[in-house]
Design an enzyme around this catalytic site. Structure first.
Site, PDB file in Angstrom:
ATOM      1  N   LYS A  20       0.851  -1.206   0.000  1.00 46.96           N
ATOM      2  CA  LYS A  20       0.000   0.000   0.000  1.00 46.96           C
ATOM      3  C   LYS A  20       0.881   1.249   0.000  1.00 46.96           C
ATOM      4  CE  LYS A  20      -2.482   1.060   3.886  1.00 46.96           C
ATOM      5  NZ  LYS A  20      -2.378   2.418   4.470  1.00 46.96           N
ATOM      6  N   SER A  21       1.853   1.272   0.871  1.00 41.72           N
ATOM      7  CA  SER A  21       2.680   2.477   0.991  1.00 41.72           C
ATOM      8  C   SER A  21       3.465   2.742  -0.291  1.00 41.72           C
ATOM      9  CB  SER A  21       3.637   2.327   2.174  1.00 41.72           C
ATOM     10  OG  SER A  21       2.883   2.331   3.362  1.00 41.72           O
ATOM     11  N   ASN A  89     -10.790   7.516   4.498  1.00 45.03           N
ATOM     12  CA  ASN A  89     -10.044   7.506   5.761  1.00 45.03           C
ATOM     13  C   ASN A  89      -8.611   7.063   5.477  1.00 45.03           C
ATOM     14  OD1 ASN A  89      -9.309   7.621   8.404  1.00 45.03           O
ATOM     15  ND2 ASN A  89     -10.420   5.779   9.038  1.00 45.03           N
ATOM     16  N   GLY A  91      -5.176   8.014   5.565  1.00 48.30           N
ATOM     17  CA  GLY A  91      -4.234   8.993   6.122  1.00 48.30           C
ATOM     18  C   GLY A  91      -3.083   9.248   5.154  1.00 48.30           C
ATOM     19  N   ARG A 119      -8.221  13.036  12.368  1.00 45.98           N
ATOM     20  CA  ARG A 119      -6.815  12.597  12.282  1.00 45.98           C
ATOM     21  C   ARG A 119      -5.913  13.808  12.053  1.00 45.98           C
ATOM     22  NH1 ARG A 119      -6.245   7.246   8.757  1.00 45.98           N
ATOM     23  NH2 ARG A 119      -4.231   7.264   9.836  1.00 45.98           N
ATOM     24  N   SER A 165       3.152  11.624  13.189  1.00 49.19           N
ATOM     25  CA  SER A 165       3.138  10.879  11.930  1.00 49.19           C
ATOM     26  C   SER A 165       4.379  11.189  11.095  1.00 49.19           C
ATOM     27  CB  SER A 165       1.882  11.256  11.131  1.00 49.19           C
ATOM     28  OG  SER A 165       1.911  10.639   9.869  1.00 49.19           O
ATOM     29  N   SER A 166       4.922  10.138  10.491  1.00 43.38           N
ATOM     30  CA  SER A 166       6.033  10.327   9.541  1.00 43.38           C
ATOM     31  C   SER A 166       5.520  10.852   8.206  1.00 43.38           C
ATOM     32  CB  SER A 166       6.733   8.988   9.311  1.00 43.38           C
ATOM     33  OG  SER A 166       5.856   8.088   8.637  1.00 43.38           O
ATOM     34  N   GLN A 167       4.212  10.732   8.005  1.00 45.32           N
ATOM     35  CA  GLN A 167       3.638  11.116   6.706  1.00 45.32           C
ATOM     36  C   GLN A 167       3.803  12.604   6.421  1.00 45.32           C
ATOM     37  OE1 GLN A 167      -0.339   9.581   7.195  1.00 45.32           O
ATOM     38  NE2 GLN A 167       0.259   7.486   6.734  1.00 45.32           N
ATOM     39  N   GLU A 336      -6.755   4.595  11.930  1.00 40.70           N
ATOM     40  CA  GLU A 336      -8.131   4.407  11.466  1.00 40.70           C
ATOM     41  C   GLU A 336      -9.091   4.353  12.638  1.00 40.70           C
ATOM     42  OE1 GLU A 336      -5.459   3.308  10.169  1.00 40.70           O
ATOM     43  OE2 GLU A 336      -5.725   2.524   8.137  1.00 40.70           O
ATOM     44  N   ARG A 339      -6.212   2.662  18.001  1.00 41.84           N
ATOM     45  CA  ARG A 339      -5.864   1.229  18.001  1.00 41.84           C
ATOM     46  C   ARG A 339      -5.449   0.713  19.369  1.00 41.84           C
ATOM     47  NH1 ARG A 339      -2.929   0.814  12.182  1.00 41.84           N
ATOM     48  NH2 ARG A 339      -4.871   0.756  10.994  1.00 41.84           N
TER      49      ARG A 339
END
Ligand SMILES: O=C(O)C1=C[C@@H](OP(=O)(O)O)[C@@H](O)[C@H](O)C1
Ligand SMILES: C=C(OP(=O)(O)O)C(=O)O
Length: 423
Positions: A20-21, A89, A91, A119, A165-167, A336, A339
């Site tokens: 996915k990434s 959703n 991210g 988020r 987040s690293s995003q 999501e 968690r």
């Protein structure tokens, strides 16, 4: 509702879809590249479709040709989009495309689901503000929807917090080659989830963009660079492999996930090292990685680099002698679902003692009993708890369709664990 059949697992080989990434990243690099890119083994799932559709709305031509995606690179010249761009959703889509929108044209509105509207993105918006990009949270709460005015970015120095987040960092890195003067990014908090930064840098390198770095704290991307056209095959997804390795761990069978390699930049491939420390046997073979379960013992592990695998590990820990301590994953509450809360609640329903600490979980292994598992619309909750159902009667997964976010074919592959021996 999906009732999991408690059945003996056959030793088998399993194939999982593309990462996915990597799929999100490769779509973005190809869309900004200087020519036609043919992308193989892209993940076909809700989230990656959202990134793809968003890029199409920004003027990128993407076609399907047999088993490839053909992306016609724009050379970084994206079109304005007057309509809101829906990112569900996802991210990764929301954060990565925020940087991409900043180098487009006009004003973009990025929207998502109710959970997406909780988020956080504030640290990324603050980073964009430092380079002159007007980007704001529409509800003024540091979360989507986001309104981004493109075309204003000026190169320079950005101090960026990546403790949630690293995003945020991946987002600025991916856009940086198209910002006049480039970016010097200094990470002032974190980063969490480091391997995802390596995946971003890997794609930038494969597409011909140079990044200088000093560990995970300083990154320098010169402006005036362009991703170069090329063909690329996405490797299988290590996060999705984890459910099948976990199935081996709890049942004692041998499950080999094809195409996985220890050299992968995907941090989640290192989950097999955690399973090894718990007592599993791991065979790193030329064409995949096989895990054989055995008597399991508890581990004390920092999962900061593998946040997505905390639900998987937690389920394995429920069947393990002793107390498993999972550390350094406070950022899991922003996924999501929350968690940490979700895993603790659902394992408790199965009779397992779970203590939620400030940054993680402590799980006392035992003999879990069946329960209806709430998934909180979180694909990783569904896939992880399905594994528990292989050895515990009466496990039922609510809203099992939520796996479509990242792995629409999950249930079919999962059922292959006890039907054919090969899936
Ligand atoms: O960049 C990426 O592809 C991702 C980064 C991680 O998020 P955080 O950096 O927010 O932990 C991970 O949890 C997510 O599934 C995918
Ligand atoms: C956290 C995840 O994804 P995203 O951040 O893209 O929603 C995930 O897949 O576990």
């Amino acid at each position: 509702m999906k009732e999991i059949q408690q059945q003996p697992v056959q030793s088998c080989e399993v194939s999982v879809p593309g990462s996915k990434s990597y799929t999100h990243r490769v779509l973005i690099a190809a869309a900004l590249s200087d020519g036609v890119c043919r992308l193989g083994n892209c993940l076909e799932s809700e989230d990656t479709h959202l990134t793809r559709e968003a890029l199409v709305k920004m003027g990128v031509r993407i076609e399907k040709a047999e088993d490839r995606l053909v992306v016609h690179g724009t050379g970084g010249r994206l079109l304005p989009c007057g309509d809101p761009i829906f990112l569900g959703n996802s991210g990764t889509s929301m954060r990565l495309l925020t940087g991409v929108a900043a180098i487009g044209q006009g004003t973009y509105l990025l929207i998502g689901t109710d959970r997406m509207a909780q988020r956080p993105v504030a640290d990324l918006l603050e980073g964009l503000d430092q380079i002159g990009v007007p980007a704001r949270s529409v509800n003024n709460n540091g979360c989507p929807p986001l309104e981004i005015v493109a075309g204003k970015a000026q190169g320079g120095h950005v101090r960026l917090r990546c403790g949630i987040s690293s995003q945020y960092l991946s987002s600025l890195l991916l856009a940086a080659p198209y910002i006049d003067g480039g970016l010097n990014i200094e990470v002032t908090e974190g980063p969490v989830s480091k391997p995802y930064i390596d995946m971003t840098l890997d794609i930038m390198d494969r597409f011909g963009v140079t990044v200088e770095r000093d560990g995970y704290t300083r990154f320098r991307v010169a402006g005036g660079q362009c991703y170069r056209k090329g063909d690329y095959a996405v490797e299988p997804d290590a996060s999705q492999a984890s459910y099948f390795w976990a199935a081996a761990a709890v049942t004692g069978a041998t499950v080999k996930v094809m195409g996985m390699t220890p050299e992968s930049r995907q941090g989640d491939v290192r989950f097999v090292e955690v399973l090894e420390a718990m007592g599993c046997k791991v065979n790193r073979e030329i064409d995949g990685i096989a895990v054989t379960g055995g008597p399991l013992s508890a581990v004390d592990v920092d999962m900061g680099d593998m946040p997505d695998l905390v639900p998987t590990l937690s389920v394995v820990a429920a069947f393990t002698q002793g107390i498993t301590v999972i550390r350094n994953v406070a950022h899991l509450k922003e996924k999501e679902s929350d968690r940490l809360a979700a895993v603790a609640a659902e394992l408790s329903k199965m009779g397992i003692t779970v203590v939620r600490t400030d940054t993680g979980l402590e799980i006392t292994g035992g003999r879990p009993h069946g329960a209806v598992i709430e998934t909180y619309n979180d694909h990783r909750m569904a896939m992880s708890f399905a594994v528990a159902g292989l050895v515990t009667p009466g496990v039922t997964i609510a809203n099992e369709g939520c796996v479509a976010k990242s792995f629409p074919g999950f249930w079919q592959v999962f059922e292959g664990l006890y039907s054919s021996g090969i899936s």
